[in-house]
Design a protein around this motif. Structure first.
Motif: not given
Length: 262
Positions: A192-193, A195-196, A199, A253
């Motif tokens: 998730a980190d 993917l954030k 973006q 996210t």
């Protein structure tokens, strides 16, 4: 209709039905062999015979265009560059893409494992694509080696840096494809980190639903049904766990997620 026999002697195959893009006509710039910078344990091609990150021309552009003109390209919704491995390994990717777009006037999708996106020349060639689907299966090098088995020198850091550079330059639709497996289900927060940080426009979550052939066969590139004889069925997450992980990633996210139908 083009016969399957003819398609197996062509750099063009399909159209095949894709849950992501509709009727997809495949372009195989790696027609000579199975060639990739990964040896993913879930690869539908089975065995990757040439494990490399070196770019070169495997099939002349003239051959690909001749095969296209002999195909049923008019029936396709999109043209997809994938084939027998990693399409960005082909030095004539940009040239072929430009000619095919001029002939067909159809949208082009490129499926990439993201390993060569650190190369500015590769990113420049990909700029003509309408959609790019970038693989990201792991948040740590340990898991990357377990699932994707990259050539030496490829790390999560180099992959993510390449995707981020592409994200900054590319004007089209960029999606991340992640294969969810028991081997990476513990990395949800770390994924998730990443993917954030990237973006993307979309995140596509997949499951290894097809048996993996023990040996390479060219027919595998088109997702044709294969006998489970001489193939390995991988352990998969349950439908409930798959859904829960998807919901957790979306919560963390706030990105747009697409889950494969099961």
């Amino acid at each position: 209709m083009t016969t399957l026999l003819n398609q197996f002697n062509s750099t063009i195959y399909g159209p095949v039905n894709s849950w992501r893009v509709g009727k997809s006509l495949g372009v195989d710039l790696l027609f000579t062999n199975s060639i990739c910078s990964f040896r993913c344990i879930y690869c539908q091609l089975g065995k990757i015979n040439e494990h490399t990150a070196t770019r070169k021309i495997f099939v002349p552009t003239e051959r690909v265009i001749a095969d296209l003109l002999a195909s049923q390209w008019q029936e396709a919704d999109v043209i997809t560059f994938s084939g027998n491995g990693e399409p960005t390994l082909a030095l004539n990717l940009g040239e072929v893409m430009g000619e095919i777009k001029a002939i067909t006037n159809k949208p082009v999708v490129v499926l990439t494992n993201s390993t060569l996106l650190h190369d500015s020349a590769v990113r420049s060639e990909l700029a003509a694509a309408d959609k790019i689907f970038c693989k990201l299966d792991a948040a740590t090098d340990h898991t990357l080696k377990l699932i994707d088995r990259p050539v030496a020198g490829i790390t999560v850091q180099t992959i993510v840096a390449g995707i981020k550079s592409l994200r900054q330059e590319y004007q089209g639709h960029l999606a991340i494809q992640t294969m969810l497996m028991p081997l990476n289900q513990h990395e949800v927060e770390a994924l998730a980190d990443l993917l954030k940080d990237i973006q993307p426009d979309e995140v596509q979550l997949n499951l290894p639903s097809r048996p993996v052939p023990r040996e390479w066969s060219i027919e595998s590139r088109g997702n044709h049904s294969r006998s489970e004889e001489n193939a390995v069925k991988l352990k998969s997450l349950s439908a409930e766990d798959y859904k829960l992980i998807g919901e957790r990633l979306q919560q963390l996210t706030r990105l747009h997620f697409t889950l494969a139908s099961r």
